[in-house]
Design a protein around this motif. Structure first.
Motif, PDB file in Angstrom:
ATOM      1  N   ALA A 119       3.970  40.162  -8.461  1.00 37.50           N
ATOM      2  CA  ALA A 119       5.549  40.449  -9.718  1.00 37.50           C
ATOM      3  C   ALA A 119       5.895  39.839  -8.175  1.00 37.50           C
ATOM      4  N   CYS A 120       7.579  39.360  -8.300  1.00 41.97           N
ATOM      5  CA  CYS A 120       8.178  38.540  -8.130  1.00 41.97           C
ATOM      6  C   CYS A 120       9.953  39.795  -7.947  1.00 41.97           C
ATOM      7  N   GLY A 121      10.529  39.497  -6.592  1.00 43.42           N
ATOM      8  CA  GLY A 121      11.966  39.840  -6.787  1.00 43.42           C
ATOM      9  C   GLY A 121      11.726  41.329  -6.963  1.00 43.42           C
ATOM     10  N   THR A 122      12.942  41.710  -7.884  1.00 44.95           N
ATOM     11  CA  THR A 122      13.010  43.326  -8.717  1.00 44.95           C
ATOM     12  C   THR A 122      11.815  44.094  -9.064  1.00 44.95           C
ATOM     13  N   SER A 123      11.089  43.094 -10.307  1.00 46.37           N
ATOM     14  CA  SER A 123       9.755  43.837 -10.204  1.00 46.37           C
ATOM     15  C   SER A 123       8.672  44.137  -9.463  1.00 46.37           C
ATOM     16  N   TRP A 124       8.791  42.979  -8.435  1.00 45.67           N
ATOM     17  CA  TRP A 124       8.098  44.008  -7.364  1.00 45.67           C
ATOM     18  C   TRP A 124       8.339  44.543  -6.618  1.00 45.67           C
ATOM     19  N   ILE A 180       3.862  42.529 -13.509  1.00 49.59           N
ATOM     20  CA  ILE A 180       5.587  42.962 -14.106  1.00 49.59           C
ATOM     21  C   ILE A 180       6.652  41.716 -14.291  1.00 49.59           C
ATOM     22  N   SER A 181       7.143  41.393 -15.331  1.00 49.15           N
ATOM     23  CA  SER A 181       8.543  39.879 -15.519  1.00 49.15           C
ATOM     24  C   SER A 181       8.925  40.576 -16.200  1.00 49.15           C
ATOM     25  N   GLN A 182      10.164  40.731 -16.189  1.00 51.41           N
ATOM     26  CA  GLN A 182      10.968  40.456 -17.560  1.00 51.41           C
ATOM     27  C   GLN A 182      11.232  40.005 -18.545  1.00 51.41           C
ATOM     28  N   SER A 183      11.230  38.056 -17.769  1.00 53.98           N
ATOM     29  CA  SER A 183      11.070  37.308 -18.523  1.00 53.98           C
ATOM     30  C   SER A 183       9.987  36.537 -19.004  1.00 53.98           C
ATOM     31  N   GLY A 184       9.186  37.224 -18.405  1.00 55.70           N
ATOM     32  CA  GLY A 184       7.779  36.344 -18.713  1.00 55.70           C
ATOM     33  C   GLY A 184       7.437  35.391 -18.889  1.00 55.70           C
ATOM     34  N   GLU A 185       8.618  34.913 -17.619  1.00 49.16           N
ATOM     35  CA  GLU A 185       8.328  33.304 -17.522  1.00 49.16           C
ATOM     36  C   GLU A 185       8.355  33.164 -15.996  1.00 49.16           C
ATOM     37  N   GLY A 239      22.554  39.127 -17.385  1.00 54.32           N
ATOM     38  CA  GLY A 239      23.472  39.521 -16.167  1.00 54.32           C
ATOM     39  C   GLY A 239      21.498  38.844 -14.932  1.00 54.32           C
ATOM     40  N   VAL A 240      22.077  37.496 -14.001  1.00 53.61           N
ATOM     41  CA  VAL A 240      20.933  36.891 -13.338  1.00 53.61           C
ATOM     42  C   VAL A 240      20.885  38.471 -12.642  1.00 53.61           C
ATOM     43  N   ALA A 241      21.289  39.770 -11.984  1.00 53.72           N
ATOM     44  CA  ALA A 241      20.269  40.465 -11.339  1.00 53.72           C
ATOM     45  C   ALA A 241      20.559  41.980 -12.799  1.00 53.72           C
ATOM     46  N   SER A 242      18.646  41.981 -11.853  1.00 51.72           N
ATOM     47  CA  SER A 242      18.368  42.822 -13.189  1.00 51.72           C
ATOM     48  C   SER A 242      19.015  44.040 -12.265  1.00 51.72           C
ATOM     49  N   THR A 243      18.854  44.796 -14.043  1.00 54.76           N
ATOM     50  CA  THR A 243      19.322  46.228 -13.955  1.00 54.76           C
ATOM     51  C   THR A 243      18.833  46.814 -14.724  1.00 54.76           C
ATOM     52  N   THR A 280      13.302  50.291 -16.628  1.00 54.66           N
ATOM     53  CA  THR A 280      12.435  50.498 -17.735  1.00 54.66           C
ATOM     54  C   THR A 280      11.146  49.804 -17.003  1.00 54.66           C
ATOM     55  N   GLN A 281      10.216  49.462 -16.071  1.00 59.14           N
ATOM     56  CA  GLN A 281       9.805  48.645 -16.043  1.00 59.14           C
ATOM     57  C   GLN A 281       9.491  50.184 -15.233  1.00 59.14           C
ATOM     58  N   ILE A 282       9.721  50.716 -14.434  1.00 61.66           N
ATOM     59  CA  ILE A 282       9.558  52.498 -14.166  1.00 61.66           C
ATOM     60  C   ILE A 282       9.151  53.218 -14.443  1.00 61.66           C
ATOM     61  N   LYS A 307      22.796  41.645  -2.276  1.00 60.07           N
ATOM     62  CA  LYS A 307      22.737  40.166  -1.554  1.00 60.07           C
ATOM     63  C   LYS A 307      22.907  39.366  -2.171  1.00 60.07           C
ATOM     64  N   GLU A 308      22.457  39.520  -3.533  1.00 49.51           N
ATOM     65  CA  GLU A 308      21.958  37.970  -4.483  1.00 49.51           C
ATOM     66  C   GLU A 308      23.047  37.994  -4.686  1.00 49.51           C
ATOM     67  N   ILE A 309      24.245  39.195  -5.433  1.00 45.99           N
ATOM     68  CA  ILE A 309      25.701  38.743  -5.973  1.00 45.99           C
ATOM     69  C   ILE A 309      26.352  39.522  -5.338  1.00 45.99           C
ATOM     70  N   SER A 334      15.542  33.078 -14.940  1.00 45.60           N
ATOM     71  CA  SER A 334      13.832  32.985 -15.130  1.00 45.60           C
ATOM     72  C   SER A 334      14.003  32.037 -13.956  1.00 45.60           C
ATOM     73  N   VAL A 335      12.961  32.377 -13.003  1.00 44.22           N
ATOM     74  CA  VAL A 335      12.298  31.144 -12.095  1.00 44.22           C
ATOM     75  C   VAL A 335      11.141  30.168 -12.411  1.00 44.22           C
ATOM     76  N   THR A 336      11.839  29.644 -12.906  1.00 41.29           N
ATOM     77  CA  THR A 336      10.592  29.008 -13.861  1.00 41.29           C
ATOM     78  C   THR A 336       9.378  27.894 -13.383  1.00 41.29           C
TER      79      THR A 336
HETATM   80  O1  M6R Z   1      11.608  38.124 -15.313  1.00 43.71           O
HETATM   81  P1  M6R Z   1      10.669  38.272 -14.151  1.00 43.71           P
HETATM   82  O2  M6R Z   1      10.924  39.892 -13.381  1.00 43.71           O
HETATM   83  O3  M6R Z   1       9.815  38.082 -13.457  1.00 43.71           O
HETATM   84  O4  M6R Z   1      11.988  38.011 -12.504  1.00 43.71           O
HETATM   85  C1  M6R Z   1      11.678  38.128 -11.090  1.00 43.71           C
HETATM   86  C2  M6R Z   1      12.704  38.251 -10.465  1.00 43.71           C
HETATM   87  O5  M6R Z   1      12.798  36.458 -10.406  1.00 43.71           O
HETATM   88  C3  M6R Z   1      13.677  38.897 -10.534  1.00 43.71           C
HETATM   89  O6  M6R Z   1      13.494  39.949 -10.685  1.00 43.71           O
HETATM   90  C4  M6R Z   1      15.122  38.411  -9.944  1.00 43.71           C
HETATM   91  O7  M6R Z   1      14.607  38.931  -8.083  1.00 43.71           O
HETATM   92  C5  M6R Z   1      16.442  38.555  -9.962  1.00 43.71           C
HETATM   93  N1  M6R Z   1      17.828  38.357  -9.672  1.00 43.71           N
HETATM   94  C6  M6R Z   1      16.744  39.756  -9.312  1.00 43.71           C
HETATM   95  O8  M6R Z   1      17.857  40.861  -9.710  1.00 43.71           O
END
Ligand code: M6R
Length: 366
Positions: A57-62, A104-109, A155-159, A164-166, A245-247, A362-364
Motif C-alpha cells: 500500500a501507500c501513504g495512509t493505507s500503508w 490496501i487502497s482507498q481509491s483503488g487507483e 478530503g485529500v487527507a484520508s480519515t 475502516t481499512q483497520i 504535515k500534509e494539511i 488519487s495518485v494515478t
Molecule cells: O487511495 P489510496 O489509499 O491508495 O491512497 C494512498 C495514499 O495516496 C493516501 O493514503 C495518501 O497518503 C493520503 N493523502 C493520506 O492522507
C-alpha cells in the motif's frame, strides 16, 4: 454536500462511527459468534496455507497495513511483511505462489499499488484487495477482496478510509485466527463484542473536539512536531504525523517511542511539541518513562491516554482521554484526536484543508 460541516475532512472525521459500523455490518455476527466474509471464506485454504502475508500500500493505507501486521501476527500467528508498493514493485521481490498479498487502497487507483499487484500476480501470488471505491482498478485486478464501506471520501487527507481499512483487516485476522485455532472461542467472542462497541466509543470520543481545538491553538505556530507510540499505536504515530504535515505544512515525524534515544531526542527543547500515545494496556510503564525523558528536556507533551489515567496526567502538558478498549483495537480510537488536532491546526493556519497544495486524492502517476 458537506452536511453542515465547514470542510469535507471534518465531516468525514465525524462519519467514522457510522463508517466503521457499515464496514462490519453483515460480517460481524456477535450473537452467533461468526465472521462472514465471502472473499476470505472462498479462499480459506489459500490463506491458511500461506507462508506469509505481504501487505502492499501507500501513504495512509500503508499505515493501516502496519496496524494489521501487529493484529495478524498476534491473533492469527501468520508472519506479515508490510511494504511500500513503490519499493516492492522495483525490488525484484522474492515472492511466489505460497505468498498471500493484501493490497490496501482507498481509491483503488493508486498507480504504484496497482503495478505491485500485477507484479505479485505474475509471480503466482494470490492477491486480496481491500478497497473503498467499488469497481475501481485495484478491485478489478485482485483475485478476491473485501470492500471497506466508508462511503465517498472527498478530503485529500484520508480519515474514515483509514479506520475502516483497520476494521476490515481486523475482521480478516479474527476470522483466520478462529480457523487456525490460534484464538480460543471465548476470546473470539470477547473480541467480537469489543469491536462492536468501537463505533459508540468513537462517537463519545468526538466530544473531545473543543478540548483538542484549545490545544491546537497553542501549537499552531510550531515549526516541528514529533509523534510517538509503541506497539499497535506506533503506526498511529506515523499516521498522526502524516496528517499534520500534509494539511498544515508543519514538519512532523512519527517514531516508535523507544527509538527516541537513538537520535530524535536530540531535537527536544522547550519549543518541541511531542504527541505521545500512552494507552493503559500498551506498554504503559515504558511509555511513561519515555515521557519523563522528554519532559526532563523541556519538551511539550500532548498525551493521548485512557480514561482514568493518573501517572501521565501528572507530567504531561495536555492530556486527551480516550475510552478504554482492547489494546488491539485502540488505534481506532487513538487516531481520532490526532485527526482533529491536524484539522484544527490546519484551519487556524488558513490552509486549504480539503485540497492541500501539491497533493491529489488519487495518485494515478508513479
Ligand atoms: O487511495 P489510496 O489509499 O491508495 O491512497 C494512498 C495514499 O495516496 C493516501 O493514503 C495518501 O497518503 C493520503 N493523502 C493520506 O492522507
Amino acid at each position: 454536500e458537506k452536511g453542515g460541516y465547514e470542510h469535507f475532512m471534518l465531516k468525514e472525521i465525524h462519519e467514522q462511527p457510522k463508517a466503521i459500523r457499515d464496514t462490519y455490518r453483515g460480517r460481524l455476527l456477535s450473537d452467533e459468534a461468526i465472521i462472514k466474509m465471502a472473499g476470505v471464506e472462498d479462499n480459506m485454504k489459500t490463506f491458511l496455507n500461506a507462508n506469509r502475508i505481504i501487505i502492499i500500500a501507500c501513504g495512509t493505507s500503508w499505515h493501516a497495513g502496519l496496524v494489521a501486521e501487529y493484529i495478524f501476527e498476534e491473533f492469527a500467528r501468520i508472519p506479515v511483511e508490510v511494504e511500500y508498493a513503490s519499493e516492492f514493485r522495483y525490488r525484484n521481490p522474492v515472492i511466489n505462489e505460497n505468498d498471500v498479498v493484501i493490497a490496501i487502497s482507498q481509491s483503488g487507483e493508486t498507480a504504484d499499488t496497482l503495478a505491485a499487484i500485477k507484479l505479485a500476480k505474475s509471480r503466482g501470488a494470490f492477491v486480496f484487495g481491500v478497497c473503498n471505491v467499488v469497481g475501481s482498478s485495484i478491485a478489478r485486478e485482485t483475485h478476491a477482496g473485501a470492500y471497506t464501506h466508508a462511503g465517498p471520501e472527498i478530503g485529500v487527507a484520508s480519515t474514515k478510509a483509514f479506520t475502516t481499512q483497520i476494521t476490515v483487516l481486523t475482521l480478516i485476522a479474527l476470522r483466520l485466527a478462529r480457523a487456525k485455532g490460534t484464538m480460543s472461542s471465548s476470546d473470539f467472542r470477547l473480541y467480537l463484542r469489543e469491536l462492536e462497541l468501537i463505533p459508540q466509543k468513537v462517537e463519545q470520543l468526538l466530544n473531545v473536539d473543543d478540548h483538542v481545538k484549545d490545544i491546537a491553538r497553542q501549537y499552531l505556530l510550531s515549526p516541528n512536531c514529533l509523534y510517538l507510540g509503541r506497539g499497535y499505536n506506533f503506526p498511529v504515530a506515523l499516521e498522526g504525523a502524516l496528517k499534520l504535515k500534509e494539511i498544515s505544512y508543519i514538519h512532523a515525524e512519527g517514531y516508535p517511542a523507544a527509538e527516541m534515544k537513538h537520535g530524535p531526542i536530540a531535537l527536544i527543547d522547550d519549543r518541541m511539541p511531542v504527541i505521545v500515545i500512552a494507552t493503559s494496556k500498551g506498554h504503559y510503564e515504558k511509555v511513561v518513562s519515555n515521557i519523563q525523558e522528554i519532559k526532563s528536556r523541556k519538551g511539550k507533551i500532548i498525551a493521548v491516554v485512557t480514561q482514568g489515567d493518573t501517572a501521565v496526567k501528572e507530567i504531561a502538558d495536555h492530556v486527551i482521554e480516550i475510552p478504554e478498549s482492547e489494546e488491539a483495537f485502540s488505534p481506532l480510537l487513538t487516531t481520532i484526536p490526532l485527526q482533529l488536532l491536524s484539522y484544527h491546526i490546519a484551519v487556524m493556519r488558513n490552509c486549504n484543508v480539503d485540497q492541500p497544495r501539491n497533493l491529489a486524492k488519487s495518485v494515478t502517476v508513479e
